[in-house]
Structures are given as C-alpha cells and as structure tokens.
Design an enzyme around this catalytic site. Structure first.
Site, mmCIF file in Angstrom:
data_model
loop_
_atom_site.group_PDB
_atom_site.id
_atom_site.type_symbol
_atom_site.label_atom_id
_atom_site.label_comp_id
_atom_site.label_asym_id
_atom_site.label_seq_id
_atom_site.Cartn_x
_atom_site.Cartn_y
_atom_site.Cartn_z
ATOM 1 N N GLU A 135 -6.335 11.507 4.933
ATOM 2 C CA GLU A 135 -5.416 10.369 4.830
ATOM 3 C C GLU A 135 -4.334 10.352 5.900
ATOM 4 O O GLU A 135 -3.137 10.247 5.597
ATOM 5 C CB GLU A 135 -4.766 10.335 3.438
ATOM 6 C CG GLU A 135 -5.758 10.120 2.319
ATOM 7 C CD GLU A 135 -5.099 10.050 0.944
ATOM 8 O OE1 GLU A 135 -3.863 10.129 0.876
ATOM 9 O OE2 GLU A 135 -5.829 9.922 -0.049
ATOM 10 N N GLU A 175 -12.337 10.893 -3.102
ATOM 11 C CA GLU A 175 -11.365 11.185 -4.161
ATOM 12 C C GLU A 175 -11.301 9.988 -5.090
ATOM 13 O O GLU A 175 -11.336 8.847 -4.633
ATOM 14 C CB GLU A 175 -9.938 11.403 -3.605
ATOM 15 C CG GLU A 175 -9.722 12.710 -2.894
ATOM 16 C CD GLU A 175 -8.287 12.899 -2.396
ATOM 17 O OE1 GLU A 175 -7.355 12.323 -2.995
ATOM 18 O OE2 GLU A 175 -8.121 13.617 -1.400
ATOM 19 N N ASP A 188 0.484 16.660 -1.222
ATOM 20 C CA ASP A 188 0.695 16.757 -2.665
ATOM 21 C C ASP A 188 0.211 18.109 -3.209
ATOM 22 O O ASP A 188 -0.590 18.163 -4.127
ATOM 23 C CB ASP A 188 -0.063 15.584 -3.323
ATOM 24 C CG ASP A 188 0.105 15.531 -4.826
ATOM 25 O OD1 ASP A 188 1.198 15.859 -5.308
ATOM 26 O OD2 ASP A 188 -0.881 15.184 -5.507
ATOM 27 N N TYR A 217 -7.440 5.252 -5.798
ATOM 28 C CA TYR A 217 -6.936 5.538 -7.151
ATOM 29 C C TYR A 217 -6.677 4.236 -7.898
ATOM 30 O O TYR A 217 -5.547 3.925 -8.274
ATOM 31 C CB TYR A 217 -5.686 6.411 -7.051
ATOM 32 C CG TYR A 217 -6.034 7.826 -6.623
ATOM 33 C CD1 TYR A 217 -6.402 8.773 -7.572
ATOM 34 C CD2 TYR A 217 -6.046 8.185 -5.282
ATOM 35 C CE1 TYR A 217 -6.769 10.057 -7.197
ATOM 36 C CE2 TYR A 217 -6.407 9.464 -4.894
ATOM 37 C CZ TYR A 217 -6.770 10.397 -5.857
ATOM 38 O OH TYR A 217 -7.139 11.662 -5.490
HETATM 39 C C1 GCB Z 1 -4.566 11.781 -2.554
HETATM 40 C C2 GCB Z 1 -4.454 13.025 -1.785
HETATM 41 C C3 GCB Z 1 -4.351 14.255 -2.668
HETATM 42 C C4 GCB Z 1 -3.433 13.975 -3.849
HETATM 43 C C5 GCB Z 1 -4.015 12.845 -4.652
HETATM 44 C C6 GCB Z 1 -3.108 12.468 -5.822
HETATM 45 O O1 GCB Z 1 -4.950 10.748 -2.057
HETATM 46 O O2 GCB Z 1 -5.474 13.188 -0.833
HETATM 47 O O3 GCB Z 1 -3.879 15.329 -1.915
HETATM 48 O O4 GCB Z 1 -3.231 15.103 -4.656
HETATM 49 O O5 GCB Z 1 -4.154 11.716 -3.840
HETATM 50 O O6 GCB Z 1 -3.316 12.945 -6.927
HETATM 51 O O7 GCB Z 1 -2.171 11.706 -5.603
#
Ligand code: GCB
Length: 641
Positions: free
Chosen positions: A444, A533, A206, A497
């Site tokens: 990941e 994250e 990403d 997330y």
């Molecule tokens: C993740 C990734 C990261 C992305 C992020 C997102 O899990 O490690 O590279 O930018 O999520 O914002 O989706």
C-alpha cells in the site's frame, strides 16, 4: 543523535553509486557439514538501553570498549526476542533509540589455531540499525531489520584475546523518511504541553515497531576456500527435471566444484563438475504445494563440494515452475489458487522474536485450516519459516519491508537506492526456496503520487533482473484509475476493507462493491488478481445477532459476503484470497485499536474464532474441488464438511 548517523550516510553513498550495484558475496544459511561447524550463541545476553536525552551516551563513552556492566546497570535480555515486552517498564516497551546487547562466548580453540578456518558471526536479524563489535573492535554495521548480516571475525579473534570473545551489538529502532519502513521523529515543542526534549516516532503502518535482536545469533566456520553462494533455477519437460546451478567459490583461484543431487532415499540422481551447469533428473518428482498433489513438497538434496571435500554445503532443492498468464497463476503448468492467510511475526512476550514452538504451531494451524499459502506481510520472515514452508508445501508471497511509504519525501533517490538494496538482500537470501513463488516489493504505497511510477518501474525491473523466474507484485489499496505502478507488476494484489473502513456496518454492499473492484482492475490491466487482504476486527467472545461490528458474527458475515464474490470471480481471473489476518497482533496504541489489531481469525494466543471454522470449511472444499487432493485428504474433506 537519535538517528544513527550512518543511516543517511550509507543510503546517500548507495544513491551516489547508482541503483545497479549488487551486493558483495552470498548469504547461505549456516548449516553443519563435514567442513563446517555451527555454534548458536543465542540465549541470555546483557542489555542496556541508552536513556540519555540524545540517546548517544553509549557512543560517547564507547560502551563497546569494556564489559557493558562496567558502564552502568544491565539487565538480562533473551535473544532472540523483541526487548519491548520483556520487562515491566513502559519506558523499555516504548523506547526509541540505541539499546546495547552483550555476551561473552567461548570460541573453540581449534577454530582459532587453524588459520585455514574462517570464523563468521551471523545475526539472523536485528531491528533496525545495528553496529557489531567483537572484543571492542568494530566488525559490521547493517541497516534494516528482517534480514541477516554477518562478519568474518577470525582476524579480530586471532589478534585479540584468543578463545574468549565479547560480542557487543548496538541496535537502534529509529525510523526516518529513508528507512524501510519509513517513519519520522517528531519533537514536541509546545512547552505548556510537553517537557523539553519530548519526541515521538510517527509511522504509517499498523503493527508494533518491535525492536531488538529478533533471530538467532550464530558463530559458524567454513574453510578459507569456501562455497560462498549457490543459485539454482529449476524447470522440467515431460518427466525430466532440470536444475541449473551456479556456484561461487571464494578463497580459491581454481575452484574444483562437484555437484550431486540425491533423492529422498539417498540415491544419487544426477551429478556434474564445475561451478555452473545443468543437472538432468529423469522420472522427476516435482515440488507440489500442499493439497495439490499426492506427494507434495518433494525436496532433493543438492550436495556441493569444493576441491574434494575441502568444503561441503548441502542445499534442499525443489523442482517446480511458476508462470503467470492474464487470468491464471500456474505452478508446474497447473492452475494454482491461493487459499491462504496474511501473517505477522508476532506473539505475546517475545514480540517478533523467532520461536520454534510458535512456528510449528502456526504451520499446524495452517494445515488444519487447509491453508496452501501465505504472504510474509509486511517484511521478510525468518529463514527457518521459509524452510518449514519448503518442507510442507506451503506457498509464499515474499514481501520486503516496504510498508507505509506514504510521504512524498520517501519516493526520492536515497529511499529508492535503499529499497533496491533491500530487494537484493531479500532475493540473495530467499532465491533458492521452492515455496517462494512471488516477490512483493511494497504494501500500500502512495502509488497514486507521480513519483511512484518511476519508483516502481525501477523496483520491479531491478527485482526481475535479480530473479527472472518469479513474478513480482506490490500490494495496492489505491483507486485503480490513479495507480502509477500497476503497469509494471505481473499480478495485481488488492487490499480492500468493504463494510469496515468504507461503509462500516453495511455488509449488504460488499457484493456490489467487490464486483466493481474486480471488474475495474481487470478491465484496466488484464492481469490476474489476488485479494491480498480483506477482513474485519472481531474481539474473541463478543457476540451479536444481527451482527454488529467487532463481534465474531460480523467477521464471519464479512467473510461470507466476500467469499460469494470470490466464488464467481475465481472462474474468471481471481487467482487467490488471503484473509487479513491469520492471528490478532500488536499495534501502536491508537483510538482505533483495542490492545492491537483484532482482524485475526485466531486470537494472538492462536485460539480459533468463528471465522477460523468458516475458513477451514471453505479452504478444504476448494482444495477438494481441484481434484488433486491426496486420497486421505479427499476422504477427510468429504466427510468432515
Ligand atoms: C491494511 C494494511 C494492514 C493493516 C490492515 C488493517 O490495509 O495492509 O497492515 O493491518 O489494513 O487492519 O487496517
């Protein structure tokens, strides 16, 4: 010939040679000394993208043989910089294939005349695959962005033109299943929708696949008998610091090495003769992280000399230890809590090009926010950034470019061999930085697939064999029950997330789900956990109350809900939290990204969103709780928040 032919050939050779070979030679950062000179040849280069359908005209017509301008139209291209955002041409922004760089430089006559001088050309990094010529003669080839490569060009210079030197570098950004990161080229064959020869590059990460010469290009000298590599490892007992060193010298059959260690005031605190040994430092000043000690980031200066003064190299050395227990991360035997950020090398116009103003601004912002650590998501950052972290006491989780390993075909032997080589290059470059406290071998990966177990066992154990003084991790987002690699790592790093990719809009679920996440991981592995994250997109200036996704209020609500759980779990086994992300950054164009990823707590131009102020208050409060803040900072933390 879109793909550099040699990529797969090199990787295959490496695979055949077995996974346990190690790289030839060291990769010391070029510095000046009484015996060494450095000449920066960055600046404006000539540039030409090979727009031929096969992207191979440059090789067919041997563009390296004559000045690039004689082969066709060239444009100005700054180095270091990504080339993508420099022009007004979307074809250059989205280009896939070979681009050509060229520059004429003057090499000092004395370098050429003195046969005892080695002349080295070093590229800080170029993405992804590079071929380097000097005066039309091939001097080096390198696979992989983000890490340096170099060539001894003295021989070529002495045989060819003399002082004028034409440097040509061809760079190809094509990613394959075996590159790091992996990618695939997809040819679109439906002629009713795509013209003949139409192709796209698919990736599973990403961020924008910026390309070009991303870091400075340097010419430097050493004597022929020279210090090729230095490895230091540090520890201490009571007030005695111990620095074990190992020096490798090339070009001399009987190297006479002397090592001295000096304190800040220039006082010599220890010295030894020989290529390996241990220096003892009484009343040692340890290297402490920012906000953990009155006097953080103490660096000694280690001067290594070969044969009197024939070669001299000076290395900054921070004396500190790193240990992991089942619930804690210890720096100098004291619990360390990562209150930090994930970053990208990313900015307007320059893309991933190294830029001192940006580096200094970012460190100022991190210190302003009370950040004590960052992760080099998702690739190794410039050495100058690591050096800055050493000097400011910012702790680093050093990540390799193993991002987006999702396709089962990327878990084969060729990929593994290349991944091991990249870890060797990374450890070789970064092993002496006190700021680097952990290696991250991937982000990941599809770690639930059966080949992942073997793959990560090899990766983690090989990394430990290269450096036994630092823990190793990889970053996971997969279901704990199916994870194949976690048994091998020292610290579990989890990305999640909640209320974003899962249950979007439902921040009320974060507490329950995050507690479950932590308890499941710890219950299964009994290893300390970093939330590596978490976050939510927020378009700067977009507001709504009650909060809605993409607003600044929603981002702060997500953060607050996570923080409440962190505050409970950090009393148990959670050893850190790294927000995703420090700043907004560019991505490929997709329907889920509005001109890039907006999970920054700063905009891409480094202006704070509401989340930055929230985090700042939190991080200073946590730092203050440790009781180790310097007096000025304790005062600041008490009265500011
Ligand atoms: C993740 C990734 C990261 C992305 C992020 C997102 O899990 O490690 O590279 O930018 O999520 O914002 O989706």
């Amino acid at each position: 010939q879109l793909l550099p032919r040699s990529v797969s050939k090199c990787a295959l050779l490496a695979a055949i040679c077995g996974v346990c070979r190690s790289l030839q030679g060291g990769m010391l950062f070029p510095t000046e000394s009484p015996s060494r000179e450095v000449k920066d040849v960055s600046g404006l280069w000539r540039f030409r993208a090979d727009l031929s359908p096969e992207r191979n005209r440059g090789f067919e017509q041997q563009w390296y043989r004559s000045p690039l301008a004689q082969t066709g139209p060239v444009i100005d291209m700054p180095v270091p910089s990504s080339y993508n955002d420099i022009t007004q041409d979307a074809k250059i922004r989205d280009f896939i294939g070979w681009v050509w760089y060229e520059k004429d430089v003057w090499v000092p006559a004395r370098w050429i005349q003195d046969r005892g001088t080695r002349i080295v050309l070093r590229v800080g990094s170029a993405h992804y695959y590079s071929v380097l010529w000097v005066n039309g003669v091939k001097a080096a080839e390198h696979e992989g962005g983000h890490l340096p490569f170099e060539a001894d060009i003295g021989g070529v210079l002495r045989q060819t033109s003399g002082n004028q030197c034409r440097i040509t570098i061809a760079v190809n950004n094509t990613l394959t299943l075996e590159t790091l990161p992996p990618g695939t080229i997809q040819y679109m064959t439906d002629r009713s929708r795509y013209p003949a020869g139409y192709f796209v590059q698919n990736t599973n990460f990403d961020f924008f696949n910026y390309a070009g010469i991303h870091r400075p290009v340097l010419l430097y000298t050493t004597p022929t008998a020279h210090i090729d590599d230095i490895t230091v490892e540090t520890t201490f007992s009571d007030n005695i610091g111990l620095v074990s060193f190992n020096v490798s010298v090339l070009g001399s059959s009987k190297p006479a090495v002397k090592v001295t260690l000096s304190a800040h005031d220039g006082r010599c605190v220890a010295s030894a003769d020989g290529i390996r040994g241990v220096l003892k430092v009484t009343d040692v000043n340890l290297w402490w992280p920012y906000l953990m000690h009155e006097n953080p980031a103490y660096l000694y200066s280690m001067e290594v000399t070969e044969d009197g003064q024939t070669d001299v190299y000076t290395l900054p050395v921070g004396i500190r230890t790193v240990k992991v227990t089942s619930t804690q991360f210890l720096i100098n035997n004291k619990p360390f809590y990562f209150h930090g950020v994930n970053k990208h090398e990313d900015a307007d116009i320059r893309g991933k090009g190294f830029d001192w103003p940006l580096v200094v601004k970012d460190f100022n912002l991190m210190k302003w926010m009370g950040v004590n650590s960052f992760r080099t998501s998702h690739y190794p950052y410039a050495e100058e950034i690591l050096q800055t972290a050493d000097r400011h006491g910012i702790v680093i989780i050093d990540e390799c470019p193993g991002v987006g390993i999702k396709d089962i075909r990327s878990f084969g032997n060729v990929s593994l061999a290349h991944h091991l080589t990249v870890m060797e290059e990374l450890v070789r470059r970064d092993k002496n930085h006190p700021s680097v406290v952990m290696w991250s071998v991937a982000n990941e990966p599809a770690s639930e697939m059966p080949p992942a177990g073997f793959y990560f066992k090899e990766l983690v154990s090989h990394t430990k064999s290269l450096d036994s003084s630092r823990p190793v991790t990889y970053i996971t987002d997969s279901n704990y029950a199916r994870d194949q690699g976690a048994p091998y790592v020292d610290v579990i790093c989890v990305n999640s997330y909640l209320s974003w990719y899962h249950d979007p809009g439902h921040t009320e679920l974060i507490s329950l789900q995050l507690n479950t996440q932590f308890d499941d991981w710890f219950g299964k592995y009994q290893k300390p956990i970093i939330q590596s994250e978490y976050g939510a997109d927020a378009v700067s200036g977009l507001h709504s109350d009650p909060p809605m996704m993409f607003t600044e209020e929603y981002q702060t609500t997500v953060l607050q809900n996570y923080h409440n759980v962190f505050d409970q779990k950090r009393k148990e086994f959670v050893i850190g939290e790294l927000i995703w992300n420090f700043a907004d950054f560019m991505t490929a164009q997709t329907i889920t990204r509005v001109v890039g990823n907006k999970k920054g707590i700063l905009t891409r131009q480094r202006q704070p969103k509401a989340g930055a102020f929230l985090l700042r208050e939190r991080y200073w409060r946590i730092a203050n709780e440790t009781g180790a803040l310097p007096a000025w900072a304790r005062f600041f933390a008490l009265f500011t928040f």
